[in-house]
Design a protein around this motif. Structure first.
Motif, short mmCIF file in Angstrom:
data_model
loop_
_atom_site.label_atom_id
_atom_site.label_comp_id
_atom_site.label_asym_id
_atom_site.label_seq_id
_atom_site.Cartn_x
_atom_site.Cartn_y
_atom_site.Cartn_z
N GLN A 17 0.74 -1.39 0.16
CA GLN A 17 0.04 0.10 0.14
C GLN A 17 0.93 1.25 -0.03
OE1 GLN A 17 -2.48 -0.76 3.53
NE2 GLN A 17 -3.83 -1.87 2.50
N GLU A 18 2.11 1.15 0.68
CA GLU A 18 2.87 2.33 0.70
C GLU A 18 3.93 2.54 -0.47
OE1 GLU A 18 4.66 2.07 4.65
OE2 GLU A 18 2.69 2.56 5.70
N ASN A 19 3.87 1.48 -1.42
CA ASN A 19 4.79 1.18 -2.31
C ASN A 19 6.17 1.23 -1.73
OD1 ASN A 19 5.52 0.80 -5.10
ND2 ASN A 19 5.65 2.89 -5.47
N ALA A 20 6.36 0.71 -0.58
CA ALA A 20 7.43 0.62 0.29
C ALA A 20 8.88 0.12 -0.56
CB ALA A 20 7.48 0.14 1.69
N ARG A 21 10.02 0.40 -0.31
CA ARG A 21 11.23 -0.36 -0.82
C ARG A 21 12.05 -0.71 0.58
NH1 ARG A 21 8.20 -0.18 -4.42
NH2 ARG A 21 8.55 -0.08 -6.41
N PRO A 22 11.71 -1.88 1.24
CA PRO A 22 12.51 -2.02 2.62
C PRO A 22 14.00 -2.07 2.18
CG PRO A 22 11.11 -4.00 1.68
CD PRO A 22 10.74 -2.86 0.87
N GLU A 23 14.72 -1.97 3.39
CA GLU A 23 16.21 -2.16 3.24
C GLU A 23 16.34 -3.45 3.23
OE1 GLU A 23 18.62 0.20 3.36
OE2 GLU A 23 17.27 1.75 2.80
N LEU A 24 17.59 -3.81 2.63
CA LEU A 24 17.70 -5.37 2.40
C LEU A 24 19.24 -5.83 3.18
CD1 LEU A 24 17.30 -5.91 -1.64
CD2 LEU A 24 15.66 -6.39 0.46
N GLY A 75 22.70 -7.51 2.89
CA GLY A 75 23.43 -8.23 1.77
C GLY A 75 23.16 -7.62 0.29
N LYS A 76 24.25 -7.84 -0.35
CA LYS A 76 24.16 -7.30 -1.86
C LYS A 76 25.04 -8.24 -2.73
CE LYS A 76 27.46 -3.76 -2.14
NZ LYS A 76 27.90 -2.46 -2.42
N SER A 113 13.17 -3.76 -4.28
CA SER A 113 14.27 -3.16 -3.37
C SER A 113 15.50 -3.46 -4.22
CB SER A 113 14.42 -3.48 -2.13
OG SER A 113 13.20 -2.77 -1.50
N PHE A 114 15.61 -5.04 -4.41
CA PHE A 114 16.73 -5.55 -5.05
C PHE A 114 16.85 -5.03 -6.45
CE2 PHE A 114 18.39 -9.13 -7.74
CZ PHE A 114 19.51 -9.38 -7.11
N LEU A 115 16.03 -5.08 -7.16
CA LEU A 115 15.93 -4.66 -8.54
C LEU A 115 16.50 -3.40 -8.85
CD1 LEU A 115 12.75 -6.49 -9.91
CD2 LEU A 115 15.28 -7.17 -10.58
N GLU A 116 15.84 -2.48 -7.88
CA GLU A 116 16.08 -0.95 -8.01
C GLU A 116 17.73 -0.63 -7.52
OE1 GLU A 116 12.70 0.84 -6.42
OE2 GLU A 116 11.53 0.10 -8.03
N ALA A 117 18.18 -1.59 -7.03
CA ALA A 117 19.65 -1.37 -6.25
C ALA A 117 20.61 -1.62 -7.38
CB ALA A 117 19.78 -2.09 -5.24
N TYR A 118 20.31 -2.00 -8.38
CA TYR A 118 21.56 -2.08 -9.57
C TYR A 118 21.04 -1.58 -10.86
CZ TYR A 118 22.57 -5.69 -5.91
OH TYR A 118 22.64 -6.35 -4.76
N ASP A 119 21.95 -1.42 -11.63
CA ASP A 119 21.79 -1.01 -13.06
C ASP A 119 21.77 -2.33 -13.99
OD1 ASP A 119 21.66 -0.14 -15.54
OD2 ASP A 119 23.77 0.61 -15.59
N LYS A 125 8.77 -2.38 -14.58
CA LYS A 125 8.85 -0.86 -13.98
C LYS A 125 10.09 -0.72 -13.16
CE LYS A 125 3.53 -0.44 -13.64
NZ LYS A 125 2.64 -0.61 -12.72
N SER A 126 10.27 -1.90 -12.31
CA SER A 126 11.52 -1.58 -11.52
C SER A 126 12.78 -1.82 -12.19
CB SER A 126 11.60 -2.45 -10.43
OG SER A 126 10.59 -2.01 -9.55
N ALA A 127 12.81 -2.70 -13.30
CA ALA A 127 14.17 -2.65 -14.23
C ALA A 127 13.46 -2.26 -15.67
CB ALA A 127 14.35 -4.13 -13.90
N ALA A 128 13.36 -1.12 -15.76
CA ALA A 128 12.95 -0.63 -17.14
C ALA A 128 13.63 -0.84 -18.15
CB ALA A 128 12.50 0.84 -17.07
N ARG A 129 15.15 -0.78 -18.10
CA ARG A 129 15.91 -1.10 -19.00
C ARG A 129 16.61 -2.51 -19.34
NH1 ARG A 129 19.27 4.61 -17.60
NH2 ARG A 129 17.70 5.77 -18.44
#
Length: 151
Positions: free
Chosen positions: A55-62, A64-65, A92-98, A124-128
């Motif tokens: 509902q909040e369109n949250a991106r929780p902290e993760l 590890g990476k 969150s994972f997808l948006e953390a990387y190119d 949407k999160s990995a548009a490219r």
């Protein structure tokens, strides 16, 4: 040479089992997507947390990476269907990387809810990235995995 990463998020362990099988078949590295603050072990409390994040369109902290995402050409995502899409830690994972130009495949484990809106939300999160339609990860045979991934 193309290198593949299987990244998965799991709550009950179902997505982990499929991810391990897919990684074995694809000869891929394996990475678990983990929320910094784990979800409640109580199922209903976990559902409430997941709904609130959605509902909040949250991106929780993760926690590890992936140290060097650039080494991978293909990303295979695995996760359960939560609220008709992927859990917010996956986004969150997808948006953390190119992920530009990478090929993304996804499998969804579910109790009958199918893949929901997960493909659209991944796009949407990995548009490219080149995102294929998510598949139902329940009971995939080795031959179905190979066909799905074009192996």
């Amino acid at each position: 040479m193309s290198k593949t990463l299987v990244a998965y998020f799991t709550y009950s362990g179902n997505a982990k089992k499929v991810a391990e099988e897919v990684a074995d078949i694809a000869g891929a590295d394996l990475f678990e997507i983990k929320r910094e603050t784990p979800y409640s072990a109580d199922y209903q409390a976990c559902v409430d947390e997941a709904r609130k994040e959605l509902q909040e369109n949250a991106r929780p902290e993760l926690s590890g990476k992936v140290e060097d995402m650039s080494q991978y050409d293909t990303l295979i995502l695995g996760f359960p269907n939560w609220c008709k899409t992927c859990p917010m830690p996956v986004l969150s994972f997808l948006e953390a990387y190119d992920l530009s130009g990478k090929n993304i495949y996804a499998f969804v484990t579910n109790g009958g809810g199918g893949c929901g809106n997960s493909t659209d939300d991944i796009k949407k999160s990995a548009a490219r990235a080149n995102v294929t339609d998510a598949v139902n990860g329940n009971n995939l045979s080795d031959s179905q995995i190979r066909e799905w991934l074009g192996l």
